[in-house]
Design an enzyme around this catalytic site. Structure first.
Site, mmCIF file in Angstrom:
data_model
loop_
_atom_site.group_PDB
_atom_site.id
_atom_site.type_symbol
_atom_site.label_atom_id
_atom_site.label_comp_id
_atom_site.label_asym_id
_atom_site.label_seq_id
_atom_site.Cartn_x
_atom_site.Cartn_y
_atom_site.Cartn_z
ATOM 1 N N ARG A 22 -8.590 7.391 -17.134
ATOM 2 C CA ARG A 22 -8.979 5.818 -17.010
ATOM 3 C C ARG A 22 -8.575 5.148 -18.190
ATOM 4 N NH1 ARG A 22 -13.420 8.434 -20.616
ATOM 5 N NH2 ARG A 22 -13.081 6.889 -22.645
ATOM 6 N N ILE A 24 -5.834 3.017 -20.384
ATOM 7 C CA ILE A 24 -4.115 2.948 -20.581
ATOM 8 C C ILE A 24 -3.684 3.588 -19.505
ATOM 9 C CG2 ILE A 24 -2.407 2.994 -22.111
ATOM 10 C CD1 ILE A 24 -3.797 0.877 -23.471
ATOM 11 N N VAL A 66 -8.039 17.344 -25.155
ATOM 12 C CA VAL A 66 -6.542 18.355 -27.118
ATOM 13 C C VAL A 66 -6.515 18.753 -28.214
ATOM 14 C CG1 VAL A 66 -4.826 16.265 -25.082
ATOM 15 C CG2 VAL A 66 -6.566 15.341 -27.563
ATOM 16 N N TYR A 157 -8.648 5.982 -37.723
ATOM 17 C CA TYR A 157 -7.833 5.840 -36.634
ATOM 18 C C TYR A 157 -6.537 5.163 -37.262
ATOM 19 C CZ TYR A 157 -6.965 3.036 -31.668
ATOM 20 O OH TYR A 157 -6.553 2.564 -31.180
ATOM 21 N N LYS A 161 -3.461 6.963 -36.030
ATOM 22 C CA LYS A 161 -1.570 6.213 -35.384
ATOM 23 C C LYS A 161 -0.493 6.186 -36.739
ATOM 24 C CE LYS A 161 -4.755 5.601 -31.592
ATOM 25 N NZ LYS A 161 -4.316 6.604 -30.675
HETATM 26 P P1 NAD Z 1 -10.651 4.600 -23.340
HETATM 27 O O1 NAD Z 1 -11.649 5.329 -23.700
HETATM 28 O O2 NAD Z 1 -10.445 4.286 -21.716
HETATM 29 O O3 NAD Z 1 -9.401 5.882 -22.594
HETATM 30 C C1 NAD Z 1 -9.873 6.966 -23.544
HETATM 31 C C2 NAD Z 1 -9.078 8.799 -22.809
HETATM 32 O O4 NAD Z 1 -8.554 9.310 -23.790
HETATM 33 C C3 NAD Z 1 -10.464 8.744 -22.143
HETATM 34 O O5 NAD Z 1 -9.150 9.604 -20.359
HETATM 35 C C4 NAD Z 1 -10.530 10.093 -22.531
HETATM 36 O O6 NAD Z 1 -11.051 11.024 -21.685
HETATM 37 C C5 NAD Z 1 -9.540 10.778 -23.114
HETATM 38 N N1 NAD Z 1 -9.155 11.427 -24.514
HETATM 39 C C6 NAD Z 1 -10.138 11.180 -25.767
HETATM 40 N N2 NAD Z 1 -10.247 12.830 -26.199
HETATM 41 C C7 NAD Z 1 -9.802 13.221 -25.273
HETATM 42 C C8 NAD Z 1 -9.122 14.259 -25.494
HETATM 43 N N3 NAD Z 1 -9.812 15.519 -26.892
HETATM 44 N N4 NAD Z 1 -9.115 15.535 -24.730
HETATM 45 C C9 NAD Z 1 -8.080 15.088 -23.901
HETATM 46 N N5 NAD Z 1 -8.300 13.392 -23.745
HETATM 47 C C10 NAD Z 1 -9.463 12.777 -24.363
HETATM 48 O O7 NAD Z 1 -8.918 4.156 -23.682
HETATM 49 P P2 NAD Z 1 -7.964 3.394 -23.544
HETATM 50 O O8 NAD Z 1 -7.767 2.050 -24.139
HETATM 51 O O9 NAD Z 1 -7.576 3.763 -22.271
HETATM 52 O O10 NAD Z 1 -6.876 4.343 -24.718
HETATM 53 C C11 NAD Z 1 -5.763 4.955 -24.422
HETATM 54 C C12 NAD Z 1 -5.420 5.237 -25.732
HETATM 55 O O11 NAD Z 1 -4.107 3.864 -26.299
HETATM 56 C C13 NAD Z 1 -5.533 5.898 -26.953
HETATM 57 O O12 NAD Z 1 -5.067 6.535 -27.692
HETATM 58 C C14 NAD Z 1 -5.727 4.305 -27.698
HETATM 59 O O13 NAD Z 1 -6.089 4.635 -29.360
HETATM 60 C C15 NAD Z 1 -5.081 3.318 -27.599
HETATM 61 N N6 NAD Z 1 -4.648 2.351 -27.625
HETATM 62 C C16 NAD Z 1 -6.174 1.668 -26.927
HETATM 63 C C17 NAD Z 1 -6.424 -0.366 -27.715
HETATM 64 C C18 NAD Z 1 -7.085 -0.988 -26.704
HETATM 65 O O14 NAD Z 1 -7.190 -2.063 -27.218
HETATM 66 N N7 NAD Z 1 -7.909 -0.515 -25.969
HETATM 67 C C19 NAD Z 1 -5.496 -0.628 -28.557
HETATM 68 C C20 NAD Z 1 -4.185 0.994 -29.136
HETATM 69 C C21 NAD Z 1 -4.479 1.724 -28.954
#
Ligand code: NAD
Length: 251
Positions: A22, A24, A66, A157, A161
């Site tokens: 889901r 990103i 992971v 976090y 990061k």
């Molecule tokens: P999201 O919660 O929709 O998706 C996170 C994904 O990571 C999910 O598919 C989840 O199942 C997976 N995940 C979490 N823990 C896991 C594990 N232990 N093993 C395998 N998979 C795991 O969030 P998102 O916003 O799509 O986030 C994706 C990445 O982007 C993340 O690393 C997040 O930190 C980063 N990010 C997001 C934002 C934002 O504003 N949404 C901003 C900066 C960075």
């Protein structure tokens, strides 16, 4: 309009997107599928994501947490048995456990570091082992503007990061002679489940700080990840590319 990519089990590069079920990660998977690549995504507790129309032969969902070394190894084994070694890794899986430092238990600290930073190390180490033999490869870590801004409540976090940036740069130097590039994207506020958990008011406050005047879409991040994995980025390594509408500019 460009023709749809051919859907065969031998066409395109082998791409792994962790956390590709889901948000990103799913947008990155869609970008690579549209580019004609073969894409494996990891999923955990949720139902396995299904192949988009016309991509059945080029899509693979592998169960993988992971934080579990055995599951990472099994996921790579499954992908390699189907398609061969991973040529592009997008290390995207991530979580938040936000709270102020004084209230942050060691479990919340470790869980976030273990998933976001150690998980990234784990999947990259396994990918690199095969990329070194291929003499090519692309690794993109998904960090965050939070690594540089340091929002209150995000000590764990932000540390995870920011840690990705140091790790990516060390790794980039280690593997550069084999034409493997290692880069980082730093998204700002992106419309996903992760941001949804912050609530509309907080997202509105953050959006008001974005010079481009809107929150990002997962596809905005995927386009930059896709570029960093493309031939056009062959001479780009060890860099951090913000995808944040200007939110973190100057940091
Ligand atoms: P999201 O919660 O929709 O998706 C996170 C994904 O990571 C999910 O598919 C989840 O199942 C997976 N995940 C979490 N823990 C896991 C594990 N232990 N093993 C395998 N998979 C795991 O969030 P998102 O916003 O799509 O986030 C994706 C990445 O982007 C993340 O690393 C997040 O930190 C980063 N990010 C997001 C934002 C934002 O504003 N949404 C901003 C900066 C960075």
């Amino acid at each position: 309009m460009s023709p749809a990519p051919s859907d065969t089990a031998t066409s395109g590069r082998v791409v792994l997107v962790t956390g590709g079920s889901r948000g990103i990660g799913a947008a990155c998977a869609a970008w690579f599928l549209a580019n004609g690549d073969r894409v494996a995504v990891t999923f955990r507790g949720e139902a396995a994501p299904v192949a988009p129309p016309g991509a059945a032969q080029r899509f693979l969902a592998v169960r993988c947490d992971v934080t579990e070394p055995a599951q990472v190894e099994a996921a790579y084994g499954e992908i390699e048995a189907r398609w061969g070694p991973v040529e592009v890794l997008v290390s995207n899986a991530g979580i938040t456990k936000d709270t102020l430092v004084l209230r942050m238990g060691e479990d919340a600290w470790h869980e976030v570091i273990e998933t976001n930073l150690t998980g990234g190390f784990r999947v990259a180490k396994r990918a690199v082992a095969k990329m070194l033999r291929l003499h090519r490869g692309r690794i993109v870590f998904v960090s965050s503007v939070g690594a540089f801004v340091g929002l209150p409540g995000q000590a764990n976090y932000a540390a995870s990061k920011a840690g990705l940036v140091g790790m990516a740069r060390a790794l980039a130097r280690e593997v550069a002679s084999r034409q493997i590039t290692v880069n980082v994207v730093a998204p700002g506020v992106v419309d996903t489940d992760m941001t949804g958990a912050l609530g509309k008011t907080r997202v509105g406050e953050l959006e008001a700080m974005v010079p481009l005047g809107r929150v990002g879409l997962p596809a905005d991040v995927a386009a930059v990840v896709g570029f960093l994995a493309s031939d056009g980025a062959a001479y780009v390594t060890g860099t951090v590319v913000p995808v944040d509408g200007g939110l973190g500019m100057g940091l």
